[in-house]
Design a protein around this motif. Structure first.
Motif, PDB file in Angstrom:
ATOM      1  N   THR A 274     -12.700   5.590   6.945  1.00  7.19           N
ATOM      2  CA  THR A 274     -11.669   4.693   6.414  1.00  7.19           C
ATOM      3  C   THR A 274     -10.345   5.105   7.038  1.00  7.19           C
ATOM      4  O   THR A 274      -9.989   6.285   7.043  1.00  7.19           O
ATOM      5  CB  THR A 274     -11.570   4.794   4.881  1.00  7.19           C
TER       6      THR A 274
ATOM      7  N   THR B 196      -3.258   0.442  -3.306  1.00  7.71           N
ATOM      8  CA  THR B 196      -2.955  -0.905  -2.832  1.00  7.71           C
ATOM      9  C   THR B 196      -2.924  -1.899  -3.982  1.00  7.71           C
ATOM     10  O   THR B 196      -3.851  -1.946  -4.798  1.00  7.71           O
ATOM     11  CB  THR B 196      -4.004  -1.367  -1.806  1.00  7.71           C
TER      12      THR B 196
ATOM     13  N   SER C 163      -6.187  -1.069  -6.247  1.00  7.70           N
ATOM     14  CA  SER C 163      -7.303  -0.228  -5.832  1.00  7.70           C
ATOM     15  C   SER C 163      -6.757   1.009  -5.130  1.00  7.70           C
ATOM     16  O   SER C 163      -5.631   1.025  -4.650  1.00  7.70           O
ATOM     17  CB  SER C 163      -8.233  -0.996  -4.888  1.00  7.70           C
TER      18      SER C 163
ATOM     19  N   THR D 263      -7.870   4.104  -2.261  1.00  2.64           N
ATOM     20  CA  THR D 263      -8.797   4.559  -1.235  1.00  2.64           C
ATOM     21  C   THR D 263      -8.387   5.949  -0.799  1.00  2.64           C
ATOM     22  O   THR D 263      -7.263   6.153  -0.327  1.00  2.64           O
ATOM     23  CB  THR D 263      -8.777   3.618  -0.015  1.00  2.64           C
TER      24      THR D 263
ATOM     25  N   GLU E 187     -10.186  10.530  -5.018  1.00  2.00           N
ATOM     26  CA  GLU E 187     -10.282   9.214  -5.637  1.00  2.00           C
ATOM     27  C   GLU E 187      -9.283   9.101  -6.789  1.00  2.00           C
ATOM     28  O   GLU E 187      -8.803  10.099  -7.323  1.00  2.00           O
ATOM     29  CB  GLU E 187     -11.693   8.925  -6.125  1.00  2.00           C
TER      30      GLU E 187
ATOM     31  N   ASP F 160     -13.382  14.863  -1.048  1.00  2.00           N
ATOM     32  CA  ASP F 160     -13.134  13.436  -1.235  1.00  2.00           C
ATOM     33  C   ASP F 160     -12.100  13.251  -2.348  1.00  2.00           C
ATOM     34  O   ASP F 160     -12.137  13.951  -3.372  1.00  2.00           O
ATOM     35  CB  ASP F 160     -14.421  12.701  -1.608  1.00  2.00           C
TER      36      ASP F 160
ATOM     37  N   THR G  43       0.871  -1.179   0.000  1.00  2.00           N
ATOM     38  CA  THR G  43       0.000   0.000   0.000  1.00  2.00           C
ATOM     39  C   THR G  43       0.904   1.225   0.000  1.00  2.00           C
ATOM     40  O   THR G  43       1.694   1.418   0.935  1.00  2.00           O
ATOM     41  CB  THR G  43      -0.934   0.028   1.214  1.00  2.00           C
TER      42      THR G  43
ATOM     43  N   ARG H 296     -12.245  -0.189   6.828  1.00  2.00           N
ATOM     44  CA  ARG H 296     -13.487   0.589   6.893  1.00  2.00           C
ATOM     45  C   ARG H 296     -14.141   0.410   8.264  1.00  2.00           C
ATOM     46  O   ARG H 296     -14.242  -0.709   8.772  1.00  2.00           O
ATOM     47  CB  ARG H 296     -14.445   0.141   5.792  1.00  2.00           C
TER      48      ARG H 296
ATOM     49  N   LYS I  59      -3.374  -2.246   4.663  1.00  2.00           N
ATOM     50  CA  LYS I  59      -4.483  -2.150   3.727  1.00  2.00           C
ATOM     51  C   LYS I  59      -5.582  -1.320   4.389  1.00  2.00           C
ATOM     52  O   LYS I  59      -5.796  -1.422   5.602  1.00  2.00           O
ATOM     53  CB  LYS I  59      -4.994  -3.561   3.400  1.00  2.00           C
ATOM     54  N   PRO I  60      -6.270  -0.436   3.648  1.00  2.00           N
ATOM     55  CA  PRO I  60      -7.300   0.402   4.267  1.00  2.00           C
ATOM     56  C   PRO I  60      -8.368  -0.424   4.998  1.00  2.00           C
ATOM     57  O   PRO I  60      -8.720  -1.528   4.578  1.00  2.00           O
ATOM     58  CB  PRO I  60      -7.889   1.162   3.072  1.00  2.00           C
TER      59      PRO I  60
END
Length: 760
Positions: free
Chosen positions: A647, A505, A487, A489, A478, A476, A458, A751, A748-749
Motif C-alpha cells: 500500500t 482518509t 477509513s 490505512t 491500524e 502492522d 487524507t 493498493r 488516497k492510499p
C-alpha cells in the motif's frame, strides 16, 4: 567513558546545540514566516481548569477557530456540560455549565470542543476531591491577598509582571504542603512558590517547579507568593494552587500531571509491581552493595544529592540480561546512568572490569534540530532513561551502579526510579503524531493538529517504535473506531526500521461526525500474535514562531476524530480506479491519477514523493495543479521491489488560495438583504403613517402621532441593523479573501500487488 567525563561531554554537546540553534534563528530573522496548515479548531484555555467531584461549575473557554462552538466534550463520561443561556434563553458564546459526577475519577482528563470545522485540540481538565475556588479579584499586593482554606484548591491566571498573594491560617507544628499545578496542566507558567510570614518575609522558596513542604513554627497567618520565573503572565499562564494538610509521616503526592511524549515506552507490557523489591540504604559504597538475584524489579530513588545505588549479583558467562531503568518517563527530572562491572581478584586486590555502560534511550527517528519541523519531527520519543543489553563475559560476581548523572544538584526524595533486570522479552511500544511539514524557508510553526478532517482529505500520522530486547520484526498499524465515511490505512513499519505512516482518509461525501478512535500495532513475536496500543501525541500550544517560544508536546488521553461537511480539501488526489493495481516483478507500473480541485493554487505543479515500504525510493515527480489528471510511473526494476502486497500514497505540499468561512459571506449577504428589505418596508410604512397623521384631527391626532413615532423608532432600529449587517458582510468578505496557505497534500492510499516474474 566514566560518568564524570560523560557528564562533561553532554554539557559541552548541549552548549554547542544551543549555540547552533541561536545562530540558526538569528540567520532566519529576516525571513518571513510562511502561513502553514489550513485553519484548525484549537481549545486554548478553560477557566477554571478543573473542579471537585459532585459539583456543577461555570466554565468559560477561549481558542482559535471556535466558530459555532457546540458541545464542550470531556474524555470521561462522568464530566458533562451544557451551554449557558442568558435571560432570554439564548446560548452565551463560549460559556458552559459543567457537572462532575461524584464517582468521576480524580486526576487528569481532557476537554475539547466540536466546531464548524470539527473537533478541536484538547486542554487538560483536572478533577479533585477537594473544594475549589476561582480567584476573581486582583491580589497583587499583600493588602489584597486572597484568603485560602487549608485542603482546598484555587484556580487562577498569573498576573503579568506581578506577584499573586494568598494567605492561610495554620496551627503550630501543622504540616502544610503548598503545590502549584502549571506545566503539568498545559500552562505556560513556570511557577516560583514562596511561603512567607504574615509580614511578607520569605520563609521557604521553591524556584524549580517543586512543592513546598511547610511546618508552621507558630500558630499564625502565613503568606503564599506566586509568580512566573520571568514574571510573565496572561491568559495562557494559568495555575491551580493547592494547600493540603499532611500528617508528619505522610508522603507528599504532587498534583496530577500530563505525560510527556517519551513516557509512551513505560511501563513494559504485562508489567506489575507485585514482585517489587525496595532499594536499601546505605548502598553507595562497594562494601555496602545490596545483594540481589536475577531477574529482579527494584524500586529506589536518587536521594540525597549525588546518591549512587550499588547492587551485586552472580551471573554466568554467556548469559544475556536486559537492563531497563525508568525515572524520567515517570515524570522525574532525572538522567539515569548504569555502569556494570565484573568483580574479580588480582591477588588480594579487587579487580573491576567494565562490561557495560548504559545511558539514554535514543529517539527512534531523527528529531528536529531546532524545535520545530525543520529536518525532523518536533517530537522526541527518546528518553534519558536506560534500556540496554548486558552480555556476561565470565562467571562470577557483577556490580551494577545506578546514578542520576546530574544528581549532584538535585536533592529531591520524589526522584524515584524502577530498575528491571530481565532475560530477553522481545516487545515494542508505539507513539504517533499528526505529521508536520518539513519546511526550510523560514517557517517556524509547531502546531497542535487535531484530527479534524475535511471531506476528501487524507491526513498522515507518523508512527515510531521503541523496540525492546532485540525485537526487530515488522509491525502492522491500524486504526479503529472511526466516524462514518472515514477509513485508516496503516503503511507498516518494516523489519529493522523505526517509522511507519498511518493514513486517515475522509471520503468526499463523508457526513459530519465525531468518534473516539484507537490506534494499534500488530506483530508476530516468537510465533505469537502481539497487539500493542499506540499512544498519540500533540503540541500543547500552537507555536507559530519557535524562535520565540519552545514547542512543548505531550501525550493525549484520547484520540477524537471528526469530519466537517462545510469544507472540503483544497485538492484530492486518488488513483483513477479504486482497485488493486497488479504488476509483474521488475516491470513498470503506470497509475493514472485523478485530481479534484476545490480552490485555486499559487503555482501550477505539485512535486510528489511516495510513502510505503518497497516504493519509498520512487523519484519525486510533478503533477499539475490546474488539470484533472496526471500519472505516476513506478519502475520496479530500479526499485527492486520483491513480490508481495503493498500500500502506497503520494504526498507533497501545495500553496492553496484558501477562502476561510466562505459560507459566512452568503449568510451575511442574505442578512443584509433582509435588513434592507425591512428598512424599505418600514420607510414606506412611516411615510404612510405620517400622511395619515396630517389629516387626522381631534382625539385621534395623538394616537396617529404616536404611531408615527413608534414607526420611526422601528425604522431607526432597522437602519442600525443595516449598518451592522454591512459591517458583518465586510468582515466576512475580508475573512473569505483568498490567502496563500501551504499544507500537506496526500493521495488516497493505493493498493499494489507485485507478482513473481514469469507469472501472468
Amino acid at each position: 567513558m566514566k560518568p564524570n567525563l560523560l557528564r562533561q561531554n553532554r554539557i559541552q554537546r548541549a552548549s554547542f546545540a544551543i549555540l547552533c540553534v541561536v545562530t540558526l534563528f538569528s540567520s532566519l530573522e529576516s525571513v518571513n514566516a510562511q502561513s502553514v496548515c489550513l485553519p484548525a479548531p484549537r481549545l486554548l484555555t478553560t477557566m477554571p481548569m478543573g473542579g471537585q467531584t459532585g459539583s456543577t461549575i461555570e466554565v468559560t473557554i477561549t481558542g482559535q477557530n471556535l466558530d459555532a462552538a457546540e458541545d464542550l466534550i470531556f474524555s470521561h463520561p462522568g464530566i458533562t456540560s451544557k451551554k449557558q443561556v442568558d435571560a432570554n434563553g439564548q446560548p452565551i458564546p463560549l460559556k458552559y455549565e459543567v457537572t462532575i459526577a461524584t464517582d468521576c475519577p480524580t486526576g487528569i482528563h481532557e476537554a475539547y470542543v466540536m466546531t464548524r470545522l470539527g473537533v478541536s485540540s484538547s486542554r487538560v481538565f483536572t478533577v479533585s476531591k477537594r473544594p475549589e475556588v476561582v480567584r476573581t479579584k486582583p491580589n497583587t499586593t499583600l493588602e489584597t491577598a486572597m484568603l485560602l482554606e487549608v485542603n482546598s484548591l484555587c484556580n487562577a491566571v498569573m498576573t503579568k509582571q506581578s506577584i499573586d498573594y494568598y494567605t492561610f491560617n495554620a496551627e503550630k507544628n501543622q504540616r502544610i504542603v503548598v503545590d502549584c499545578g502549571a506545566e503539568g496542566i498545559d500552562s505556560k507558567l513556570k511557577p516560583v512558590l514562596i511561603v512567607a510570614d504574615e509580614n511578607g518575609g520569605d520563609l521557604l522558596v521553591e524556584r524549580r517547579g517543586g512543592a513546598i513542604d511547610f511546618t508552621a513554627p507558630e500558630t499564625a497567618t502565613y503568606v503564599i507568593k506566586v509568580h512566573d520565573l520571568t514574571y510573565n503572565g496572561g491568559a495562557e499562564y494559568f495555575y491551580r494552587l493547592s494547600l493540603q494538610e499532611l500528617s508528619p509521616d505522610e508522603q507528599v503526592e504532587r498534583l496530577p500531571s500530563i505525560q510527556l511524549v517519551n513516557s509512551f515506552s513505560w511501563p513494559p507490557s504485562q508489567y506489575t509491581e507485585e514482585t517489587l523489591e525496595a532499594e536499601t540504604e546505605p548502598n553507595n559504597q562497594s562494601i555496602e552493595a545490596q545483594q540481589i538475584s536475577l531477574p529482579c524489579l527494584i524500586s529506589g530513588n536518587f536521594y540525597p544529592a549525588a546518591d549512587v545505588d550499588t547492587f551485586e549479583f552472580e551471573a554466568k558467562k554467556g548469559e544475556v540480561w536486559w537492563v531497563e531503568v525508568a525515572s524520567e518517563r515517570m515524570g522525574r527530572q532525572t538522567d539515569p546512568f548504569v555502569l556494570v562491572q565484573h568483580v574479580g581478584k588480582e591477588g588480594e586486590q579487587e579487580k573491576l572490569t567494565d562490561i557495560a555502560e548504559l545511558n539514554d534511550i535514543p529517539s527512534p527517528v531523527k528529531v528536529s534540530s531546532n524545535g520545530y519541523s525543520y529536518d525532523g519531527p518536533p517530537y522526541n520519543a527518546g528518553s534519558t532513561d536506560v534500556l540496554g543489553k548486558v552480555e556476561i563475559k565470565e562467571d562470577g560476581i557483577h556490580r551494577l551502579q545506578l546514578r542520576d548523572l546530574f544528581g549532584g544538584t538535585r536533592n529531591d526524595p520524589s526522584n524515584d526510579y524502577r530498575l528491571i533486570i530481565r532475560k530477553a522479552n522481545p516487545d515494542f511500544a508505539l507513539v504517533g503524531w499528526a505529521l508536520h511539514m518539513n519546511l526550510r524557508n523560514g517557517d517556524r510553526n509547531a502546531l497542535s493538529k487535531p484530527l479534524a478532517l475535511r471531506g476528501g482529505t487524507t491526513m498522515p500520522i507518523e508512527v515510531v517504535v521503541v523496540r525492546r530486547d532485540g525485537f526487530d520484526g515488522e509491525i502492522d498499524i491500524e486504526m479503529t473506531g472511526l466516524p462514518t465515511g472515514v477509513s485508516a490505512t496503516g503503511l507498516k513499519i518494516p523489519a529493522g526500521q523505526s517509522r511507519g505512516i498511518l493514513l486517515v482518509t475522509a471520503e468526499v461525501q463523508a457526513p459530519r461526525g465525531l468518534s473516539q478512535a484507537s490506534v494499534l500495532g500488530k506483530a508476530l513475536i516468537n510465533d505469537q500474535n502481539v497487539v500493542r496500543p499506540c499512544s498519540m501525541a500533540s503540541m500543547q500550544w500552537p507555536v507559530v514562531n519557535a524562535a520565540q517560544e519552545i514547542p512543548s508536546p505531550r501525550l493525549l488521553t484520547q484520540v477524537p476524530v471528526s469530519v466537517c461537511e462545510i469544507e472540503g480539501a483544497p485538492v484530492s488526489i486518488a488513483a483513477a480506479e479504486d482497485k488493486v493495481w497488479k504488476v509483474l516483478e521488475g516491470e513498470t507500473l503506470t497509475i493514472p491519477l485523478a485530481h479534484t480541485h476545490r480552490c485555486d493554487f499559487s503555482g501550477a505543479i505539485i512535486s510528489l514523493k511516495t510513502y510505503g515500504a518497497g516504493f519509498e525510493k520512487v523519484p519525486s515527480f510533478d503533477a499539475p495543479l490546474n488539470k484533472a489528471t496526471s500519472e505516476a510511473v513506478l519502475d520496479l526494476k530500479t526499485l527492486k521491489t520483491p513480490p508481495g502486497e503493498y500500500t502506497i500514497a503520494f504526498y507533497g505540499s501545495a500553496v492553496a488560495k484558501y477562502q476561510d468561512c466562505l459560507e459566512a459571506v452568503a449568510e451575511a449577504e442574505k442578512a443584509l438583504a433582509d435588513a434592507k428589505a425591512e428598512v424599505e418596508k418600514l420607510s414606506k410604512e412611516s411615510l404612510e403613517l405620517a400622511e395619515v397623521a396630517k389629516t387626522v384631527t381631534g382625539d385621534d391626532k395623538p394616537i396617529a402621532e404616536k404611531n408615527v413615532q413608534e414607526s420611526n423608532a422601528k425604522l431607526k432600529t432597522a437602519q442600525a441593523e443595516v449598518v451592522a449587517a454591512e459591517k458583518k458582510l465586510k468582515a466576512a468578505t475580508v475573512r473569505a479573501k483568498p490567502k496563500d496557505i501551504v499544507d500537506i497534500v496526500v493521495s488516497k492510499p493505493i493498493r499494489i500487488r507485485v507478482k513473481p516474474a514469469g507469472k501472468s
